[in-house]
Design a protein around this motif. Sequence first.
Motif, PDB file in Angstrom:
ATOM      1  N   GLN A   7       0.562   1.435  -2.635  1.00  0.00           N
ATOM      2  CA  GLN A   7      -0.566   0.790  -3.309  1.00  0.00           C
ATOM      3  C   GLN A   7      -0.792  -0.629  -2.790  1.00  0.00           C
ATOM      4  O   GLN A   7       0.013  -1.516  -3.023  1.00  0.00           O
ATOM      5  CB  GLN A   7      -0.298   0.757  -4.828  1.00  0.00           C
ATOM      6  N   HIS A   8      -1.900  -0.803  -2.069  1.00  0.00           N
ATOM      7  CA  HIS A   8      -2.339  -2.138  -1.612  1.00  0.00           C
ATOM      8  C   HIS A   8      -1.213  -2.921  -0.946  1.00  0.00           C
ATOM      9  O   HIS A   8      -0.975  -4.082  -1.265  1.00  0.00           O
ATOM     10  CB  HIS A   8      -2.905  -2.952  -2.781  1.00  0.00           C
ATOM     11  N   VAL A   9      -0.519  -2.278  -0.043  1.00  0.00           N
ATOM     12  CA  VAL A   9       0.637  -2.914   0.582  1.00  0.00           C
ATOM     13  C   VAL A   9       0.222  -3.732   1.797  1.00  0.00           C
ATOM     14  O   VAL A   9      -0.548  -3.276   2.638  1.00  0.00           O
ATOM     15  CB  VAL A   9       1.679  -1.845   0.986  1.00  0.00           C
ATOM     16  N   SER A  10       0.683  -4.970   1.839  1.00  0.00           N
ATOM     17  CA  SER A  10       0.507  -5.820   3.011  1.00  0.00           C
ATOM     18  C   SER A  10       1.873  -6.264   3.496  1.00  0.00           C
ATOM     19  O   SER A  10       2.826  -6.328   2.715  1.00  0.00           O
ATOM     20  CB  SER A  10      -0.323  -7.062   2.679  1.00  0.00           C
ATOM     21  N   LYS A  11       1.942  -6.542   4.787  1.00  0.00           N
ATOM     22  CA  LYS A  11       3.220  -7.015   5.327  1.00  0.00           C
ATOM     23  C   LYS A  11       2.959  -8.116   6.352  1.00  0.00           C
ATOM     24  O   LYS A  11       2.235  -7.918   7.329  1.00  0.00           O
ATOM     25  CB  LYS A  11       3.965  -5.848   5.990  1.00  0.00           C
ATOM     26  N   PHE A  12       3.518  -9.273   6.085  1.00  0.00           N
ATOM     27  CA  PHE A  12       3.503 -10.372   7.055  1.00  0.00           C
ATOM     28  C   PHE A  12       4.916 -10.520   7.593  1.00  0.00           C
ATOM     29  O   PHE A  12       5.874 -10.458   6.833  1.00  0.00           O
ATOM     30  CB  PHE A  12       3.095 -11.689   6.387  1.00  0.00           C
ATOM     31  N   TYR A  13       5.020 -10.737   8.894  1.00  0.00           N
ATOM     32  CA  TYR A  13       6.333 -11.049   9.437  1.00  0.00           C
ATOM     33  C   TYR A  13       6.588 -12.541   9.364  1.00  0.00           C
ATOM     34  O   TYR A  13       5.675 -13.335   9.139  1.00  0.00           O
ATOM     35  CB  TYR A  13       6.459 -10.532  10.869  1.00  0.00           C
ATOM     36  N   SER A  24      -3.256   1.549   1.428  1.00  0.00           N
ATOM     37  CA  SER A  24      -3.016   2.416   0.288  1.00  0.00           C
ATOM     38  C   SER A  24      -3.055   3.855   0.763  1.00  0.00           C
ATOM     39  O   SER A  24      -3.959   4.241   1.508  1.00  0.00           O
ATOM     40  CB  SER A  24      -4.091   2.211  -0.792  1.00  0.00           C
ATOM     41  N   LEU A  25      -2.087   4.642   0.375  1.00  0.00           N
ATOM     42  CA  LEU A  25      -2.136   6.080   0.624  1.00  0.00           C
ATOM     43  C   LEU A  25      -1.198   6.766  -0.342  1.00  0.00           C
ATOM     44  O   LEU A  25      -0.381   6.135  -1.001  1.00  0.00           O
ATOM     45  CB  LEU A  25      -1.800   6.409   2.073  1.00  0.00           C
ATOM     46  N   HIS A  26      -1.362   8.067  -0.441  1.00  0.00           N
ATOM     47  CA  HIS A  26      -0.473   8.816  -1.327  1.00  0.00           C
ATOM     48  C   HIS A  26      -0.135  10.135  -0.671  1.00  0.00           C
ATOM     49  O   HIS A  26      -0.840  10.602   0.221  1.00  0.00           O
ATOM     50  CB  HIS A  26      -1.153   9.071  -2.671  1.00  0.00           C
ATOM     51  N   ALA A  27       0.959  10.696  -1.098  1.00  0.00           N
ATOM     52  CA  ALA A  27       1.339  12.024  -0.659  1.00  0.00           C
ATOM     53  C   ALA A  27       1.777  12.788  -1.887  1.00  0.00           C
ATOM     54  O   ALA A  27       2.644  12.340  -2.631  1.00  0.00           O
ATOM     55  CB  ALA A  27       2.475  11.948   0.356  1.00  0.00           C
ATOM     56  N   ALA A  60       2.714  -2.460  -3.850  1.00  0.00           N
ATOM     57  CA  ALA A  60       3.878  -1.754  -4.379  1.00  0.00           C
ATOM     58  C   ALA A  60       3.948  -0.356  -3.795  1.00  0.00           C
ATOM     59  O   ALA A  60       2.953   0.204  -3.354  1.00  0.00           O
ATOM     60  CB  ALA A  60       3.796  -1.687  -5.904  1.00  0.00           C
ATOM     61  N   ILE A  61       5.163   0.180  -3.784  1.00  0.00           N
ATOM     62  CA  ILE A  61       5.386   1.561  -3.356  1.00  0.00           C
ATOM     63  C   ILE A  61       6.054   2.274  -4.507  1.00  0.00           C
ATOM     64  O   ILE A  61       7.072   1.804  -5.034  1.00  0.00           O
ATOM     65  CB  ILE A  61       6.257   1.613  -2.090  1.00  0.00           C
ATOM     66  N   VAL A  63       7.623   5.845  -6.171  1.00  0.00           N
ATOM     67  CA  VAL A  63       8.210   7.163  -5.897  1.00  0.00           C
ATOM     68  C   VAL A  63       8.321   7.887  -7.223  1.00  0.00           C
ATOM     69  O   VAL A  63       8.976   7.402  -8.146  1.00  0.00           O
ATOM     70  CB  VAL A  63       9.595   7.011  -5.251  1.00  0.00           C
ATOM     71  N   GLY A  64       7.659   9.033  -7.326  1.00  0.00           N
ATOM     72  CA  GLY A  64       7.680   9.769  -8.581  1.00  0.00           C
ATOM     73  C   GLY A  64       7.184   8.912  -9.735  1.00  0.00           C
ATOM     74  O   GLY A  64       7.682   9.017 -10.854  1.00  0.00           O
ATOM     75  N   GLY A  65       6.229   8.021  -9.467  1.00  0.00           N
ATOM     76  CA  GLY A  65       5.641   7.197 -10.516  1.00  0.00           C
ATOM     77  C   GLY A  65       6.392   5.907 -10.792  1.00  0.00           C
ATOM     78  O   GLY A  65       5.950   5.083 -11.574  1.00  0.00           O
ATOM     79  N   GLN A  66       7.542   5.729 -10.157  1.00  0.00           N
ATOM     80  CA  GLN A  66       8.337   4.518 -10.401  1.00  0.00           C
ATOM     81  C   GLN A  66       8.268   3.605  -9.192  1.00  0.00           C
ATOM     82  O   GLN A  66       8.532   4.046  -8.069  1.00  0.00           O
ATOM     83  CB  GLN A  66       9.793   4.908 -10.641  1.00  0.00           C
ATOM     84  N   VAL A  67       7.925   2.329  -9.421  1.00  0.00           N
ATOM     85  CA  VAL A  67       7.892   1.367  -8.325  1.00  0.00           C
ATOM     86  C   VAL A  67       9.310   1.173  -7.802  1.00  0.00           C
ATOM     87  O   VAL A  67      10.257   1.006  -8.575  1.00  0.00           O
ATOM     88  CB  VAL A  67       7.311   0.020  -8.798  1.00  0.00           C
ATOM     89  N   MET A  68       9.483   1.233  -6.483  1.00  0.00           N
ATOM     90  CA  MET A  68      10.836   1.153  -5.937  1.00  0.00           C
ATOM     91  C   MET A  68      11.114  -0.177  -5.242  1.00  0.00           C
ATOM     92  O   MET A  68      10.223  -0.851  -4.741  1.00  0.00           O
ATOM     93  CB  MET A  68      11.090   2.306  -4.973  1.00  0.00           C
ATOM     94  N   HIS A  69      12.361  -0.542  -5.269  1.00  0.00           N
ATOM     95  CA  HIS A  69      12.832  -1.743  -4.581  1.00  0.00           C
ATOM     96  C   HIS A  69      14.009  -1.344  -3.716  1.00  0.00           C
ATOM     97  O   HIS A  69      14.980  -0.792  -4.223  1.00  0.00           O
ATOM     98  CB  HIS A  69      13.261  -2.817  -5.586  1.00  0.00           C
ATOM     99  N   GLY A  70      13.943  -1.597  -2.424  1.00  0.00           N
ATOM    100  CA  GLY A  70      15.045  -1.240  -1.528  1.00  0.00           C
ATOM    101  C   GLY A  70      15.100   0.262  -1.285  1.00  0.00           C
ATOM    102  O   GLY A  70      14.134   0.983  -1.571  1.00  0.00           O
TER     103      GLY A  70
END
Lengths: 263, 279
Positions: A7-13, A24-27, A60-61, A63-70
């Motif tokens: 969901q609306h993920v951005s990544k800066f190095y 944003s995408l889903h599977a 955010a990402i 998994v199974g409806g739960q936002v994951m960290h790590g």
Amino acid sequence: MTHLAVQHVSKFYANGTQALADVSLHAGEGEILAVVGSSGCGKTTLLRLIAGLDQSSAGAIAVGGQVMHGTHPTISAVFQEPRLLAWLTVAGNIGFGGRRLKPAERDARTEALLGRIGLAGYGKRLPKDLSGGQQQRVSIARALIGHPGILLLDEPFSALDPFTRASLHDLLLGLWQELKPTVVIVTHDVEEAVFLADRVVVMRPRPGRVSETITPRLSRPRDKLSPLFDAAKRRVMQAIDRSLSEEHRPPPRQAADGSSLWW
Amino acid sequence: MSVAAAPTAEAGVAVAVSPHPARRWRAWDWLLALILPVSLGIAWEWAVRAGHASGRLMPPPLRLAETAYALIKSGELQTHIAATMTRVGLGFAFGAVAGTAMGTLTGASGVMRRLLDPSLQALRAIPSIAWVPLFILWLGIFETSKLALVALGVFFPVYLGVLSAIQDVDRKLMEVGRVFGLSPFGLVLRIILPAIMPTWIAALRSGLGLGFMFVLAAELLGASEGVGFLLLDGQQMGRADSILVAMIVFAILGKISDSVLVGLSRPILRWQDTVRDRL
């Protein structure tokens, strides 16, 4: 069999370059999603974020409806190189992916998978004794022994010859049909994407973002020589061409078919 | 033409796929290696016997054999060897354990590296023999100061080897560990330690070599037994033969210890896929 939502993920190095912009995408459960695009479009970065190997800068990402960290116990991965642990036997490497299983269960699954990947009797060998294709088979078995909900593959077959690649496609689809994990496969091979995926996400570079999503709508098993397959391939290639010609325009607010915002 | 060339090409392929590409030492190789020392020995023996040289400062081989035999018969040589090997063994054990532990600590933790490594590098810059007076002052002139010196000599190569090996562990393998849910401690145990094993063994070998150097230094600086004492005793008595016997004994002890270390490590490193195939 786990639903994945990016969901609306951005990544800066750290050096300031933006690798991903509002992706944003889903599977859906048990779906195979292929991510294609030219190099530098952030495909691998996206996969690393889902795997939990890197942290996103925004978004955010789930998994199974739960936002994951790590990293997440239900997410497993096959990398571009086999990345086997050279000091473990073939069986030990497969078992490494199932460290959470009880030893008896792990050994039984290892034995079954060894047969499944055509390496029965190779359990006590060392990785250095295997060919590249065999090593990648072991790597796939390692990723699947724990029956993951989500399987990530980062250009897993790109270093292999066409014959080996075709046999590994069949192996992967066979195992997928048995275990039905949700699969996200990053590839730069359009034919591979159309052969494997339920939906093909086309990304474009600088910064990486989703350009459009193509649904091949082909029944399985797929025939690479059929006109329908060719047509699906052409649609994906045209989408890639469009993504490259639009490279300098600002990113669209949402994907053309709206599917990426469905939740 | 191409038909004639075919067998050669096939032979080339057969060589390439043979499971042990590393060349084995055969009888012929041993013979070849022995030509130079044996012929020099025979020549010197002849020169002394024929009266062309006195052999006082450079005794001929048979004199050395006699001296060695006498030392063994009296049990003296065994005592010296036991003393030296005890010092090397204990010093090596302490130094290797400390070097491995410190190397793992500084390699695995950035904070510990920034905290400890600069000081250790500073200590390393001191020539190790310079510690001798201080060790004697602190620990006395007997065994403890000798052990400390050997341990110090072993410590640094092992420490440096382990530290740099940990920093060289493939990031990609660490990612495999992370994806499959290893804890930081699990990563050390299941990925880092096995991955550094080859470098660790190599570091232990160079540590062992230095251990012998330092035991000699310790024994030269004051001991009543040990192969180094035999060496010093030979110098003071003007007996070149016992000096040479001691030197040969050092060579043999060093080679045997190294071979034992390699032999012990061989099963652990069976998985290595390198040109050398084995250590």
